[in-house]
Design an enzyme around this catalytic site. Sequence first.
Site, PDB file in Angstrom:
ATOM      1  N   CYS A 134      -2.442  -0.793   7.413  1.00  0.00           N
ATOM      2  CA  CYS A 134      -1.730   0.489   7.366  1.00  0.00           C
ATOM      3  C   CYS A 134      -2.011   1.319   8.603  1.00  0.00           C
ATOM      4  O   CYS A 134      -1.129   2.024   9.103  1.00  0.00           O
ATOM      5  CB  CYS A 134      -2.083   1.248   6.091  1.00  0.00           C
ATOM      6  N   GLU A 166       0.858   3.850   1.916  1.00  0.00           N
ATOM      7  CA  GLU A 166       1.353   4.195   3.247  1.00  0.00           C
ATOM      8  C   GLU A 166       2.551   3.324   3.629  1.00  0.00           C
ATOM      9  O   GLU A 166       3.524   3.805   4.201  1.00  0.00           O
ATOM     10  CB  GLU A 166       0.251   4.002   4.306  1.00  0.00           C
ATOM     11  N   CYS A 226      -6.311   1.231   5.397  1.00  0.00           N
ATOM     12  CA  CYS A 226      -6.894  -0.047   5.791  1.00  0.00           C
ATOM     13  C   CYS A 226      -6.396  -0.373   7.207  1.00  0.00           C
ATOM     14  O   CYS A 226      -5.576   0.344   7.774  1.00  0.00           O
ATOM     15  CB  CYS A 226      -6.468  -1.142   4.814  1.00  0.00           C
ATOM     16  N   HIS A 239       0.834  -1.197   0.000  1.00  0.00           N
ATOM     17  CA  HIS A 239       0.000   0.000   0.000  1.00  0.00           C
ATOM     18  C   HIS A 239       0.874   1.253   0.000  1.00  0.00           C
ATOM     19  O   HIS A 239       2.046   1.217   0.380  1.00  0.00           O
ATOM     20  CB  HIS A 239      -0.929  -0.009   1.203  1.00  0.00           C
TER      21      HIS A 239
END
Length: 145
Positions: A108, A79, A105, A77
């Site tokens: 993260c 992040e 999510c 992801h």
Amino acid sequence: MRPGWDEYFMEIAELVKQRSTCLRRKVGAVIVKDKRILSTGYNGPPSGLKHCEETGCLRDKLGIPSGERHELCRGLHAEQNAIIQAAMFGAGIQGGTIYITLSPCILCTKMLINAGITKIVLREDYNDQLALEMLNESGIEIVKL
């Protein structure tokens, strides 16, 4: 008209997400401290590996709905990539702000909490109830643009 700091860094996150090769959703992230960019990230596979544009989307092939089974994806992801980039180059992000084009999510969220991020500025909501609960419990400031 000159943009404010939040708008400025969010526009940079929007630009960063254009590098994503995810077939489902492109996401960008920028970590900032003291009005200085420390790192950026976008969603995609680990460096040097084939992109989903080449291999196809494993999650689509398996019929996995959005928000489920994050581990069944070639990509990291945005992040995660921003946190990793900061670590690789020795940039301390504790006390920083992350600008992300999509709310984090649960995976993260846990990483951002432990990394010491104190503010999240986001553009779009992502339906992850546990992530929202943990963010609220953590005391991280959340701003939606």
